[in-house]
Design a protein around this motif. Sequence first.
Motif, PDB file in Angstrom:
ATOM      1  N   SER A 266      -4.752   1.924  -7.005  1.00  0.00           N
ATOM      2  CA  SER A 266      -4.145   1.752  -5.562  1.00  0.00           C
ATOM      3  C   SER A 266      -2.910   1.715  -5.466  1.00  0.00           C
ATOM      4  CB  SER A 266      -4.758   0.685  -4.949  1.00  0.00           C
ATOM      5  OG  SER A 266      -6.369   0.313  -4.719  1.00  0.00           O
ATOM      6  N   PRO A 267      -2.167   2.601  -4.716  1.00  0.00           N
ATOM      7  CA  PRO A 267      -0.712   2.472  -4.599  1.00  0.00           C
ATOM      8  C   PRO A 267      -0.116   1.266  -3.928  1.00  0.00           C
ATOM      9  CG  PRO A 267      -1.840   4.219  -2.929  1.00  0.00           C
ATOM     10  CD  PRO A 267      -2.965   3.575  -3.705  1.00  0.00           C
ATOM     11  N   ALA A 268      -1.010   0.622  -2.934  1.00  0.00           N
ATOM     12  CA  ALA A 268      -0.520  -0.584  -2.554  1.00  0.00           C
ATOM     13  C   ALA A 268      -1.560  -1.454  -2.063  1.00  0.00           C
ATOM     14  CB  ALA A 268       0.611  -0.605  -1.639  1.00  0.00           C
ATOM     15  N   VAL A 269      -1.568  -2.676  -2.246  1.00  0.00           N
ATOM     16  CA  VAL A 269      -2.742  -3.595  -1.620  1.00  0.00           C
ATOM     17  C   VAL A 269      -1.933  -4.839  -0.742  1.00  0.00           C
ATOM     18  CG1 VAL A 269      -4.536  -5.245  -2.274  1.00  0.00           C
ATOM     19  CG2 VAL A 269      -4.005  -3.205  -3.433  1.00  0.00           C
ATOM     20  N   LYS A 270      -2.623  -4.684   0.386  1.00  0.00           N
ATOM     21  CA  LYS A 270      -2.112  -5.807   1.428  1.00  0.00           C
ATOM     22  C   LYS A 270      -3.234  -7.057   1.140  1.00  0.00           C
ATOM     23  CE  LYS A 270      -0.858  -2.981   5.373  1.00  0.00           C
ATOM     24  NZ  LYS A 270      -1.270  -2.871   6.698  1.00  0.00           N
ATOM     25  N   ALA A 271      -2.462  -8.194   0.872  1.00  0.00           N
ATOM     26  CA  ALA A 271      -3.447  -9.426   0.799  1.00  0.00           C
ATOM     27  C   ALA A 271      -2.464 -10.682   0.852  1.00  0.00           C
ATOM     28  CB  ALA A 271      -3.725  -9.441  -0.940  1.00  0.00           C
ATOM     29  N   ASN A 272      -2.924 -11.420   1.654  1.00  0.00           N
ATOM     30  CA  ASN A 272      -2.422 -12.828   2.018  1.00  0.00           C
ATOM     31  C   ASN A 272      -0.986 -12.695   2.670  1.00  0.00           C
ATOM     32  OD1 ASN A 272      -4.897 -14.132   1.213  1.00  0.00           O
ATOM     33  ND2 ASN A 272      -4.067 -14.005  -0.924  1.00  0.00           N
ATOM     34  N   GLY A 273      -0.526 -11.886   3.461  1.00  0.00           N
ATOM     35  CA  GLY A 273       0.519 -11.672   4.171  1.00  0.00           C
ATOM     36  C   GLY A 273       1.571 -11.079   3.168  1.00  0.00           C
ATOM     37  N   LEU A 274       1.105 -10.338   2.156  1.00  0.00           N
ATOM     38  CA  LEU A 274       2.082  -9.567   1.085  1.00  0.00           C
ATOM     39  C   LEU A 274       1.606  -8.360   0.947  1.00  0.00           C
ATOM     40  CD1 LEU A 274       2.784 -12.809  -1.352  1.00  0.00           C
ATOM     41  CD2 LEU A 274       4.198 -11.823   0.281  1.00  0.00           C
ATOM     42  N   LEU A 275       2.483  -7.446   0.562  1.00  0.00           N
ATOM     43  CA  LEU A 275       2.147  -6.265  -0.004  1.00  0.00           C
ATOM     44  C   LEU A 275       2.665  -6.069  -1.533  1.00  0.00           C
ATOM     45  CD1 LEU A 275       1.270  -3.249   1.071  1.00  0.00           C
ATOM     46  CD2 LEU A 275       3.824  -2.784   1.131  1.00  0.00           C
ATOM     47  N   PHE A 276       1.635  -5.627  -2.092  1.00  0.00           N
ATOM     48  CA  PHE A 276       1.856  -5.402  -3.595  1.00  0.00           C
ATOM     49  C   PHE A 276       1.704  -3.954  -3.921  1.00  0.00           C
ATOM     50  CE2 PHE A 276      -0.094  -9.605  -2.977  1.00  0.00           C
ATOM     51  CZ  PHE A 276       0.605 -10.598  -3.754  1.00  0.00           C
ATOM     52  N   VAL A 277       2.988  -3.318  -4.582  1.00  0.00           N
ATOM     53  CA  VAL A 277       3.004  -2.042  -4.647  1.00  0.00           C
ATOM     54  C   VAL A 277       3.218  -1.628  -5.928  1.00  0.00           C
ATOM     55  CG1 VAL A 277       4.504   0.025  -4.013  1.00  0.00           C
ATOM     56  CG2 VAL A 277       4.453  -1.872  -2.414  1.00  0.00           C
TER      57      VAL A 277
ATOM     58  N   PHE B 283      11.979   6.110 -15.272  1.00  0.00           N
ATOM     59  CA  PHE B 283      12.141   4.972 -14.595  1.00  0.00           C
ATOM     60  C   PHE B 283      10.911   4.567 -13.467  1.00  0.00           C
ATOM     61  CE2 PHE B 283      13.485   3.551 -10.117  1.00  0.00           C
ATOM     62  CZ  PHE B 283      14.036   2.312 -10.464  1.00  0.00           C
ATOM     63  N   GLU B 284      10.641   3.296 -13.528  1.00  0.00           N
ATOM     64  CA  GLU B 284       9.460   3.171 -12.643  1.00  0.00           C
ATOM     65  C   GLU B 284       9.878   1.975 -11.915  1.00  0.00           C
ATOM     66  OE1 GLU B 284       4.980   1.671 -12.740  1.00  0.00           O
ATOM     67  OE2 GLU B 284       5.718   2.787 -14.544  1.00  0.00           O
ATOM     68  N   ILE B 285       9.537   1.547 -10.719  1.00  0.00           N
ATOM     69  CA  ILE B 285      10.008   0.314  -9.799  1.00  0.00           C
ATOM     70  C   ILE B 285       8.601  -0.071  -9.102  1.00  0.00           C
ATOM     71  CG2 ILE B 285      10.498   1.979  -7.674  1.00  0.00           C
ATOM     72  CD1 ILE B 285      12.729  -0.438  -7.144  1.00  0.00           C
ATOM     73  N   LYS B 286       8.338  -1.314  -9.233  1.00  0.00           N
ATOM     74  CA  LYS B 286       7.223  -1.970  -8.601  1.00  0.00           C
ATOM     75  C   LYS B 286       7.698  -3.220  -7.889  1.00  0.00           C
ATOM     76  CE  LYS B 286       3.376  -4.726 -10.333  1.00  0.00           C
ATOM     77  NZ  LYS B 286       2.876  -4.811  -9.232  1.00  0.00           N
ATOM     78  N   VAL B 287       7.257  -3.460  -6.573  1.00  0.00           N
ATOM     79  CA  VAL B 287       7.529  -4.445  -5.682  1.00  0.00           C
ATOM     80  C   VAL B 287       6.569  -5.379  -5.253  1.00  0.00           C
ATOM     81  CG1 VAL B 287       9.696  -2.890  -5.194  1.00  0.00           C
ATOM     82  CG2 VAL B 287       7.755  -2.998  -3.445  1.00  0.00           C
ATOM     83  N   ILE B 288       7.116  -6.424  -4.558  1.00  0.00           N
ATOM     84  CA  ILE B 288       6.150  -7.256  -3.788  1.00  0.00           C
ATOM     85  C   ILE B 288       7.158  -7.434  -2.500  1.00  0.00           C
ATOM     86  CG2 ILE B 288       5.048  -9.553  -3.374  1.00  0.00           C
ATOM     87  CD1 ILE B 288       5.023  -9.587  -6.477  1.00  0.00           C
ATOM     88  N   ALA B 289       6.515  -7.013  -1.453  1.00  0.00           N
ATOM     89  CA  ALA B 289       7.152  -7.414  -0.024  1.00  0.00           C
ATOM     90  C   ALA B 289       6.348  -8.109   0.959  1.00  0.00           C
ATOM     91  CB  ALA B 289       7.203  -5.929   0.536  1.00  0.00           C
ATOM     92  N   LYS B 290       6.900  -8.721   1.975  1.00  0.00           N
ATOM     93  CA  LYS B 290       6.398  -9.572   2.904  1.00  0.00           C
ATOM     94  C   LYS B 290       5.926  -8.577   4.038  1.00  0.00           C
ATOM     95  CE  LYS B 290       7.656 -12.986   6.258  1.00  0.00           C
ATOM     96  NZ  LYS B 290       7.273 -12.318   7.393  1.00  0.00           N
ATOM     97  N   LEU B 291       4.643  -8.632   4.497  1.00  0.00           N
ATOM     98  CA  LEU B 291       4.426  -8.006   5.632  1.00  0.00           C
ATOM     99  C   LEU B 291       4.971  -8.595   6.965  1.00  0.00           C
ATOM    100  CD1 LEU B 291       0.630  -7.533   4.528  1.00  0.00           C
ATOM    101  CD2 LEU B 291       2.496  -5.934   4.695  1.00  0.00           C
TER     102      LEU B 291
END
Length: 133
Positions: A22-33, A120-128
């Motif tokens: 999955s490119p990104a998953v929403k869970a528990n108010g967060l976005l895991f990319v 180069f690769e970038i992985k993030v966690i964001a607040k929805l």
Amino acid sequence: MTVREVVFPPGRQALYERNRYSPAVKANGLLFVSGQVGSREDGSPEPELTAQVRRAFINLNAILKEAGCTFDDVIDVQVFIVDPQTRFETIWSVVPEFWGEAPYPTVTAVGVTWLYGFDFEIKVIAKLPGNSA
């Protein structure tokens, strides 16, 4: 069990389905990319390093936008760099174009030996937006 709400950026579904993640998953108010690289629409890498870094951020921003976020919502960043000793300064010269203003997210930078043909690769966690998580 946490329900995975998958976020697909426009025009990239086939790439993710082929590679089985999955490119990104929403869970528990967060976005895991998932880690984003400087891949073109067909999945091939941008050949020049600064163009590859810019494309990785463009790909990341497309996912953030699809989830209703911007880079300002990012709270944690992990970057992976092939041969960081020689590439870090070049990569980090591009970052301010996308990073935004302080306060900045947390960052973990990891040197690696292989990224499937990328540098180069970038992985993030964001607040929805709208969530207090």
